[in-house]
Design a protein around this motif. Structure first.
Motif, PDB file in Angstrom:
ATOM      1  N   THR A 106       0.839  -1.191   0.000  1.00  0.00           N
ATOM      2  CA  THR A 106       0.000   0.000   0.000  1.00  0.00           C
ATOM      3  C   THR A 106       0.876   1.244   0.000  1.00  0.00           C
ATOM      4  N   SER A 107       0.248   2.400  -0.065  1.00  0.00           N
ATOM      5  CA  SER A 107       1.000   3.651  -0.089  1.00  0.00           C
ATOM      6  C   SER A 107       1.600   3.947   1.283  1.00  0.00           C
ATOM      7  N   GLU A 108       2.530   4.879   1.308  1.00  0.00           N
ATOM      8  CA  GLU A 108       3.201   5.228   2.560  1.00  0.00           C
ATOM      9  C   GLU A 108       2.257   5.918   3.534  1.00  0.00           C
ATOM     10  N   MET A 109       2.551   5.735   4.803  1.00  0.00           N
ATOM     11  CA  MET A 109       1.806   6.443   5.834  1.00  0.00           C
ATOM     12  C   MET A 109       2.324   7.872   5.944  1.00  0.00           C
ATOM     13  N   SER A 110       1.459   8.747   6.379  1.00  0.00           N
ATOM     14  CA  SER A 110       1.841  10.135   6.602  1.00  0.00           C
ATOM     15  C   SER A 110       2.348  10.309   8.032  1.00  0.00           C
ATOM     16  N   VAL A 111       2.836  11.498   8.329  1.00  0.00           N
ATOM     17  CA  VAL A 111       3.230  11.823   9.703  1.00  0.00           C
ATOM     18  C   VAL A 111       2.042  11.602  10.637  1.00  0.00           C
ATOM     19  N   GLY A 112       0.883  12.080  10.207  1.00  0.00           N
ATOM     20  CA  GLY A 112      -0.322  11.952  11.026  1.00  0.00           C
ATOM     21  C   GLY A 112      -0.743  10.512  11.247  1.00  0.00           C
ATOM     22  N   ASP A 113      -0.547   9.660  10.236  1.00  0.00           N
ATOM     23  CA  ASP A 113      -0.884   8.239  10.378  1.00  0.00           C
ATOM     24  C   ASP A 113      -0.008   7.583  11.444  1.00  0.00           C
ATOM     25  N   CYS A 114       1.292   7.850  11.369  1.00  0.00           N
ATOM     26  CA  CYS A 114       2.232   7.284  12.347  1.00  0.00           C
ATOM     27  C   CYS A 114       1.934   7.822  13.750  1.00  0.00           C
ATOM     28  N   PHE A 115       1.634   9.109  13.814  1.00  0.00           N
ATOM     29  CA  PHE A 115       1.294   9.723  15.099  1.00  0.00           C
ATOM     30  C   PHE A 115       0.061   9.059  15.706  1.00  0.00           C
ATOM     31  N   TRP A 133       6.315   4.312  17.184  1.00  0.00           N
ATOM     32  CA  TRP A 133       5.562   5.041  16.165  1.00  0.00           C
ATOM     33  C   TRP A 133       5.683   6.552  16.304  1.00  0.00           C
ATOM     34  N   MET A 134       5.892   7.043  17.510  1.00  0.00           N
ATOM     35  CA  MET A 134       6.143   8.477  17.661  1.00  0.00           C
ATOM     36  C   MET A 134       7.520   8.844  17.101  1.00  0.00           C
ATOM     37  N   ARG A 135       8.483   7.944  17.245  1.00  0.00           N
ATOM     38  CA  ARG A 135       9.797   8.186  16.638  1.00  0.00           C
ATOM     39  C   ARG A 135       9.686   8.217  15.118  1.00  0.00           C
ATOM     40  N   GLU A 136       8.899   7.296  14.579  1.00  0.00           N
ATOM     41  CA  GLU A 136       8.711   7.272  13.128  1.00  0.00           C
ATOM     42  C   GLU A 136       8.004   8.541  12.660  1.00  0.00           C
ATOM     43  N   ALA A 137       7.012   8.978  13.427  1.00  0.00           N
ATOM     44  CA  ALA A 137       6.319  10.224  13.095  1.00  0.00           C
ATOM     45  C   ALA A 137       7.290  11.400  13.120  1.00  0.00           C
ATOM     46  N   MET A 138       8.168  11.417  14.124  1.00  0.00           N
ATOM     47  CA  MET A 138       9.143  12.505  14.241  1.00  0.00           C
ATOM     48  C   MET A 138      10.128  12.479  13.075  1.00  0.00           C
ATOM     49  N   ILE A 155       4.106  15.408  19.064  1.00  0.00           N
ATOM     50  CA  ILE A 155       4.840  14.142  19.127  1.00  0.00           C
ATOM     51  C   ILE A 155       5.651  14.046  20.412  1.00  0.00           C
ATOM     52  N   LEU A 156       6.349  15.124  20.756  1.00  0.00           N
ATOM     53  CA  LEU A 156       7.199  15.113  21.949  1.00  0.00           C
ATOM     54  C   LEU A 156       6.401  14.855  23.220  1.00  0.00           C
ATOM     55  N   GLU A 157       5.175  15.348  23.270  1.00  0.00           N
ATOM     56  CA  GLU A 157       4.356  15.171  24.468  1.00  0.00           C
ATOM     57  C   GLU A 157       4.154  13.686  24.778  1.00  0.00           C
ATOM     58  N   TYR A 158       3.848  12.911  23.755  1.00  0.00           N
ATOM     59  CA  TYR A 158       3.647  11.469  23.942  1.00  0.00           C
ATOM     60  C   TYR A 158       4.980  10.729  24.044  1.00  0.00           C
ATOM     61  N   LEU A 159       5.922  11.115  23.204  1.00  0.00           N
ATOM     62  CA  LEU A 159       7.198  10.411  23.131  1.00  0.00           C
ATOM     63  C   LEU A 159       7.990  10.539  24.430  1.00  0.00           C
ATOM     64  N   ALA A 160       8.001  11.728  25.005  1.00  0.00           N
ATOM     65  CA  ALA A 160       8.773  11.946  26.231  1.00  0.00           C
ATOM     66  C   ALA A 160       8.253  11.082  27.379  1.00  0.00           C
ATOM     67  N   PHE A 161       6.947  11.102  27.592  1.00  0.00           N
ATOM     68  CA  PHE A 161       6.394  10.352  28.723  1.00  0.00           C
ATOM     69  C   PHE A 161       6.531   8.847  28.514  1.00  0.00           C
ATOM     70  N   SER A 162       6.305   8.378  27.289  1.00  0.00           N
ATOM     71  CA  SER A 162       6.428   6.943  27.030  1.00  0.00           C
ATOM     72  C   SER A 162       7.879   6.492  27.137  1.00  0.00           C
ATOM     73  N   THR A 163       8.808   7.376  26.786  1.00  0.00           N
ATOM     74  CA  THR A 163      10.229   7.070  26.959  1.00  0.00           C
ATOM     75  C   THR A 163      10.554   6.920  28.441  1.00  0.00           C
ATOM     76  N   TYR A 164       9.962   7.785  29.257  1.00  0.00           N
ATOM     77  CA  TYR A 164      10.125   7.664  30.714  1.00  0.00           C
ATOM     78  C   TYR A 164       9.557   6.330  31.205  1.00  0.00           C
ATOM     79  N   LYS A 165       8.377   5.973  30.727  1.00  0.00           N
ATOM     80  CA  LYS A 165       7.747   4.720  31.149  1.00  0.00           C
ATOM     81  C   LYS A 165       8.562   3.505  30.719  1.00  0.00           C
ATOM     82  N   GLN A 166       9.393   3.691  29.692  1.00  0.00           N
ATOM     83  CA  GLN A 166      10.281   2.619  29.241  1.00  0.00           C
ATOM     84  C   GLN A 166      11.564   2.576  30.063  1.00  0.00           C
ATOM     85  N   GLY A 167      11.708   3.516  31.001  1.00  0.00           N
ATOM     86  CA  GLY A 167      12.840   3.489  31.916  1.00  0.00           C
ATOM     87  C   GLY A 167      13.993   4.407  31.564  1.00  0.00           C
ATOM     88  N   ASN A 168      13.837   5.212  30.514  1.00  0.00           N
ATOM     89  CA  ASN A 168      14.922   6.100  30.090  1.00  0.00           C
ATOM     90  C   ASN A 168      14.598   7.532  30.523  1.00  0.00           C
TER      91      ASN A 168
END
Length: 215
Positions: A106-115, A133-138, A155-168
């Motif tokens: 299929t066609s490529e996903m957009s930034v919004g799709d990945c987000f 997927w937030m990294r891919e969106a970024m 993107i950063l709003e979700y990515l930052a907190f989920s990165t924290y939840k991953q232990g980083n």
């Protein structure tokens, strides 16, 4: 609005060629559901501005006859795609390009799709896939925003907190500081920044007490 209409027409033409085959592809299933949920809300706002409330009311009445999918359907389509990704150990960037095991489906996903895939994962408490997927969106946003309504701050709003939840915590703090540069009054980011700094200070003190602080 013309751009949106062209996007919908293109996907309609592709789906019409083989409806069953099109919908059996989990990438297509997710994208189609997204077009009829979150994307459609944006289209409604554009129509209200461009063509007025009467036309929008006619479209809304049509939706009552033929109901569109809802948020639950969108979440289910996202989960199905995540399961496929995990089962076959598919690279996130490849899936975003519309490739499954090296074959272009299929066609490529957009930034919004990945987000949106990242956001749905976040809603489910799946921070692992949120980060992917937030990294891919970024990455896609930084390469070419292509008129997307998704912002770096979104993107950063979700990515930052989920990165924290991953232990980083270090990376989470770095991203949160970057978010605050874009939105200095972001209340949640301000609170998270203080929390991350406190956590890092406690970790440093703990390492010092155990004698492995590197000094």
């Amino acid at each position: 609005l013309k751009k949106k209409a062209a996007e919908y027409q293109s996907e309609h033409n592709e789906a019409s060629a083989d409806i069953t085959g099109y919908l059996m592809n989990p990438i297509n299933a997710f994208l189609l559901t997204k077009r009829l949920t979150t994307d459609w809300k944006e289209v409604e706002n554009i129509m209200l501005y461009d063509v007025g409330s009467t036309f929008l009311e006619n479209v809304t009445n049509y939706r009552n006859i033929l109901p569109f999918p809802g948020e639950e359907d969108l979440n289910g389509a996202a989960v199905a795609l995540m399961r496929l990704q995990d089962t076959y150990k598919l690279d996130t960037a490849s899936v975003a390009r519309g490739e499954l095991n090296g074959i272009q489906y299929t066609s490529e996903m957009s930034v919004g799709d990945c987000f949106e895939l990242g956001r749905q994962s976040y809603i489910n408490g799946d921070h692992y896939h949120t980060v992917l997927w937030m990294r891919e969106a970024m990455d896609r946003l930084l390469r070419n925003d292509n008129g997307t309504t998704t912002t770096k701050a979104d993107i950063l709003e979700y990515l930052a907190f989920s990165t924290y939840k991953q232990g980083n915590i270090d990376s989470a703090l770095t991203m949160t500081n970057e978010l605050l540069e874009l939105k200095p009054n972001h209340e949640r980011a301000i609170g998270n920044k203080h929390y991350y700094e406190k956590e890092l200070a406690m970790q440093k003190m703990d390492r010092k007490l155990r004698g492995d602080d590197g000094s």
